[in-house]
Motif scaffolding. Sequence first.
Motif, PDB file in Angstrom:
ATOM      1  N   LEU A 121      24.882  -8.944  -3.057  1.00 31.38           N
ATOM      2  CA  LEU A 121      24.107  -8.627  -4.105  1.00 31.38           C
ATOM      3  C   LEU A 121      23.449  -7.157  -3.810  1.00 31.38           C
ATOM      4  CD1 LEU A 121      22.391  -9.432  -6.626  1.00 31.38           C
ATOM      5  CD2 LEU A 121      20.725 -10.237  -5.095  1.00 31.38           C
ATOM      6  N   GLU A 122      23.531  -6.608  -2.721  1.00 34.31           N
ATOM      7  CA  GLU A 122      22.737  -5.272  -2.605  1.00 34.31           C
ATOM      8  C   GLU A 122      23.818  -4.205  -3.430  1.00 34.31           C
ATOM      9  OE1 GLU A 122      25.746  -5.732   1.095  1.00 34.31           O
ATOM     10  OE2 GLU A 122      24.008  -7.027   0.248  1.00 34.31           O
ATOM     11  N   ARG A 123      24.897  -4.662  -3.470  1.00 35.95           N
ATOM     12  CA  ARG A 123      25.935  -3.491  -4.247  1.00 35.95           C
ATOM     13  C   ARG A 123      25.499  -3.396  -5.720  1.00 35.95           C
ATOM     14  NH1 ARG A 123      31.522  -5.596  -2.979  1.00 35.95           N
ATOM     15  NH2 ARG A 123      30.730  -7.117  -1.733  1.00 35.95           N
ATOM     16  N   TYR A 124      24.810  -4.530  -6.611  1.00 32.80           N
ATOM     17  CA  TYR A 124      24.579  -4.629  -7.884  1.00 32.80           C
ATOM     18  C   TYR A 124      23.172  -4.552  -8.195  1.00 32.80           C
ATOM     19  CZ  TYR A 124      29.287  -6.096  -7.946  1.00 32.80           C
ATOM     20  OH  TYR A 124      30.581  -6.081  -7.940  1.00 32.80           O
ATOM     21  N   MET A 125      22.280  -4.546  -6.875  1.00 32.64           N
ATOM     22  CA  MET A 125      20.763  -4.689  -7.307  1.00 32.64           C
ATOM     23  C   MET A 125      20.057  -3.164  -6.949  1.00 32.64           C
ATOM     24  SD  MET A 125      17.869  -6.759  -5.517  1.00 32.64           S
ATOM     25  CE  MET A 125      16.319  -6.413  -5.448  1.00 32.64           C
ATOM     26  N   LYS A 126      19.623  -2.679  -7.735  1.00 32.62           N
ATOM     27  CA  LYS A 126      19.195  -1.208  -7.619  1.00 32.62           C
ATOM     28  C   LYS A 126      17.657  -1.163  -7.640  1.00 32.62           C
ATOM     29  CE  LYS A 126      23.264   0.486  -7.942  1.00 32.62           C
ATOM     30  NZ  LYS A 126      24.140   0.555  -6.678  1.00 32.62           N
ATOM     31  N   LYS A 127      17.031  -0.982  -6.451  1.00 32.18           N
ATOM     32  CA  LYS A 127      15.509  -1.056  -6.464  1.00 32.18           C
ATOM     33  C   LYS A 127      15.166   0.452  -6.736  1.00 32.18           C
ATOM     34  CE  LYS A 127      15.432  -3.329  -2.484  1.00 32.18           C
ATOM     35  NZ  LYS A 127      15.124  -3.911  -1.399  1.00 32.18           N
ATOM     36  N   PHE A 128      13.845   0.478  -7.555  1.00 36.17           N
ATOM     37  CA  PHE A 128      13.205   1.843  -7.513  1.00 36.17           C
ATOM     38  C   PHE A 128      11.784   2.083  -7.261  1.00 36.17           C
ATOM     39  CE2 PHE A 128      12.007   0.658 -11.896  1.00 36.17           C
ATOM     40  CZ  PHE A 128      13.131  -0.224 -12.492  1.00 36.17           C
ATOM     41  N   GLU A 129      11.333   0.611  -7.017  1.00 34.01           N
ATOM     42  CA  GLU A 129       9.946   0.622  -6.381  1.00 34.01           C
ATOM     43  C   GLU A 129       9.994  -0.530  -5.445  1.00 34.01           C
ATOM     44  OE1 GLU A 129       5.175   0.235  -7.135  1.00 34.01           O
ATOM     45  OE2 GLU A 129       6.727   1.223  -8.590  1.00 34.01           O
ATOM     46  N   CYS A 130       9.552  -0.511  -3.988  1.00 31.78           N
ATOM     47  CA  CYS A 130       9.575  -1.655  -3.371  1.00 31.78           C
ATOM     48  C   CYS A 130       8.457  -1.284  -2.293  1.00 31.78           C
ATOM     49  CB  CYS A 130      10.890  -2.223  -2.751  1.00 31.78           C
ATOM     50  SG  CYS A 130      10.769  -3.504  -1.806  1.00 31.78           S
ATOM     51  N   PHE A 131       7.690  -2.439  -1.762  1.00 34.27           N
ATOM     52  CA  PHE A 131       6.882  -2.416  -0.483  1.00 34.27           C
ATOM     53  C   PHE A 131       7.505  -2.193   0.635  1.00 34.27           C
ATOM     54  CE2 PHE A 131       7.339  -6.836  -1.704  1.00 34.27           C
ATOM     55  CZ  PHE A 131       7.723  -7.255  -0.813  1.00 34.27           C
ATOM     56  N   CYS A 132       9.060  -2.658   0.555  1.00 32.57           N
ATOM     57  CA  CYS A 132       9.903  -2.496   1.745  1.00 32.57           C
ATOM     58  C   CYS A 132      10.269  -1.069   2.250  1.00 32.57           C
ATOM     59  CB  CYS A 132      11.102  -3.400   1.521  1.00 32.57           C
ATOM     60  SG  CYS A 132      12.179  -2.739   0.239  1.00 32.57           S
ATOM     61  N   PHE A 133       9.974  -0.065   1.158  1.00 34.56           N
ATOM     62  CA  PHE A 133      10.418   1.259   1.654  1.00 34.56           C
ATOM     63  C   PHE A 133       9.817   1.784   2.749  1.00 34.56           C
ATOM     64  CE2 PHE A 133      12.213   1.620  -2.936  1.00 34.56           C
ATOM     65  CZ  PHE A 133      13.234   1.083  -2.509  1.00 34.56           C
ATOM     66  N   THR A 134       8.364   1.360   2.851  1.00 35.37           N
ATOM     67  CA  THR A 134       7.481   1.796   3.853  1.00 35.37           C
ATOM     68  C   THR A 134       6.761   1.027   4.677  1.00 35.37           C
ATOM     69  OG1 THR A 134       5.626   1.971   2.054  1.00 35.37           O
ATOM     70  CG2 THR A 134       6.774   3.795   2.253  1.00 35.37           C
ATOM     71  N   LYS A 135       6.277   1.444   5.641  1.00 37.25           N
ATOM     72  CA  LYS A 135       5.283   0.211   6.509  1.00 37.25           C
ATOM     73  C   LYS A 135       4.268  -0.113   5.614  1.00 37.25           C
ATOM     74  CE  LYS A 135       2.623   3.223   9.541  1.00 37.25           C
ATOM     75  NZ  LYS A 135       2.387   3.318  10.992  1.00 37.25           N
ATOM     76  N   GLN A 136       3.691  -1.178   5.953  1.00 32.11           N
ATOM     77  CA  GLN A 136       2.232  -1.751   5.273  1.00 32.11           C
ATOM     78  C   GLN A 136       1.366  -1.904   6.587  1.00 32.11           C
ATOM     79  OE1 GLN A 136       2.077  -1.806   1.933  1.00 32.11           O
ATOM     80  NE2 GLN A 136       4.421  -1.239   2.037  1.00 32.11           N
ATOM     81  N   VAL A 137      -0.059  -1.183   6.427  1.00 30.85           N
ATOM     82  CA  VAL A 137      -1.059  -1.574   7.250  1.00 30.85           C
ATOM     83  C   VAL A 137      -2.241  -2.207   6.645  1.00 30.85           C
ATOM     84  CG1 VAL A 137      -2.442  -0.334   8.711  1.00 30.85           C
ATOM     85  CG2 VAL A 137      -0.432   0.711   8.461  1.00 30.85           C
ATOM     86  N   LEU A 138      -2.412  -3.456   7.117  1.00 35.99           N
ATOM     87  CA  LEU A 138      -3.624  -4.346   6.567  1.00 35.99           C
ATOM     88  C   LEU A 138      -4.753  -4.311   7.517  1.00 35.99           C
ATOM     89  CD1 LEU A 138      -1.626  -7.260   4.959  1.00 35.99           C
ATOM     90  CD2 LEU A 138      -2.483  -5.226   3.901  1.00 35.99           C
ATOM     91  N   LYS A 139      -6.023  -4.144   6.966  1.00 37.54           N
ATOM     92  CA  LYS A 139      -7.016  -4.022   7.862  1.00 37.54           C
ATOM     93  C   LYS A 139      -7.482  -5.826   7.813  1.00 37.54           C
ATOM     94  CE  LYS A 139      -9.027   0.261   6.472  1.00 37.54           C
ATOM     95  NZ  LYS A 139      -8.366   0.918   7.606  1.00 37.54           N
ATOM     96  N   PRO A 140      -8.253  -5.895   8.986  1.00 33.32           N
ATOM     97  CA  PRO A 140      -8.506  -7.389   8.988  1.00 33.32           C
ATOM     98  C   PRO A 140      -9.198  -8.107   7.770  1.00 33.32           C
ATOM     99  CG  PRO A 140      -9.724  -6.261  10.719  1.00 33.32           C
ATOM    100  CD  PRO A 140      -9.049  -5.086   9.765  1.00 33.32           C
ATOM    101  N   GLY A 141      -8.613  -8.964   7.230  1.00 30.82           N
ATOM    102  CA  GLY A 141      -8.804  -9.671   6.005  1.00 30.82           C
ATOM    103  C   GLY A 141      -8.333  -9.154   4.883  1.00 30.82           C
ATOM    104  N   GLU A 142      -7.707  -7.868   4.740  1.00 32.17           N
ATOM    105  CA  GLU A 142      -7.448  -7.519   3.656  1.00 32.17           C
ATOM    106  C   GLU A 142      -6.199  -8.115   2.779  1.00 32.17           C
ATOM    107  OE1 GLU A 142      -5.564  -3.177   2.136  1.00 32.17           O
ATOM    108  OE2 GLU A 142      -6.023  -3.411   4.247  1.00 32.17           O
ATOM    109  N   ALA A 143      -6.273  -8.144   1.588  1.00 35.58           N
ATOM    110  CA  ALA A 143      -4.983  -8.822   0.806  1.00 35.58           C
ATOM    111  C   ALA A 143      -4.680  -7.759  -0.408  1.00 35.58           C
ATOM    112  CB  ALA A 143      -5.459 -10.035   0.125  1.00 35.58           C
TER     113      ALA A 143
END
Length: 176
Positions: A121-143
């Motif tokens: 599927l990765e050959r046919y799926m073109k992402k132009f925005e994704c949270f997976c492109f960068t690390k995510q930092v969450l503070k305690p209890g943050e959503a």
Amino acid sequence: MTQSVTKINVVMSKKLLIFTVVMFGFGYALVPMYEKFCEVTGINNLLQPDVVDKNIKVDMSRTIAIELDANVRGMPWQFKPLQSNVKIHPGESIEVMYEIRNDSDQEISGQAIPSYSPRFLERYMKKFECFCFTKQVLKPGEARQMPVKFVIDPQIPVDVNTVTISYTFFALQPGK
């Protein structure tokens, strides 16, 4: 005798020091080598979002069911897609939302790694925005809610009617 043993120990210490420096250098070089390998092969491309071809025509004669999945490994986070499945026409861009929450009392960094079914599927799926492109930092209890915007190329084989897109969050060590 003791002078000979001392000389052997000094030689062995030098060899071990050289080996340690070489192995450290190799370990340090693995990260850019892995990133370059992923860039060249297109596997887990976390460095750059794919550029979407503006000339893609929507194939209105077909519908693809997309199942969305979310997982967390070794982290006190809750992670889920806001909808478990969607239907689209190949070539149609779509945005889906995921929600993540840090249930701990500490700030935690994580990185999402995508996986797909069918495997090609990765050959046919073109992402132009994704949270997976960068690390995510969450503070305690943050959503937070995070989007994924993508399109599935109409060139995907016609026998593919259902695909699964899964993201798994892994903890990052501090400083990474």
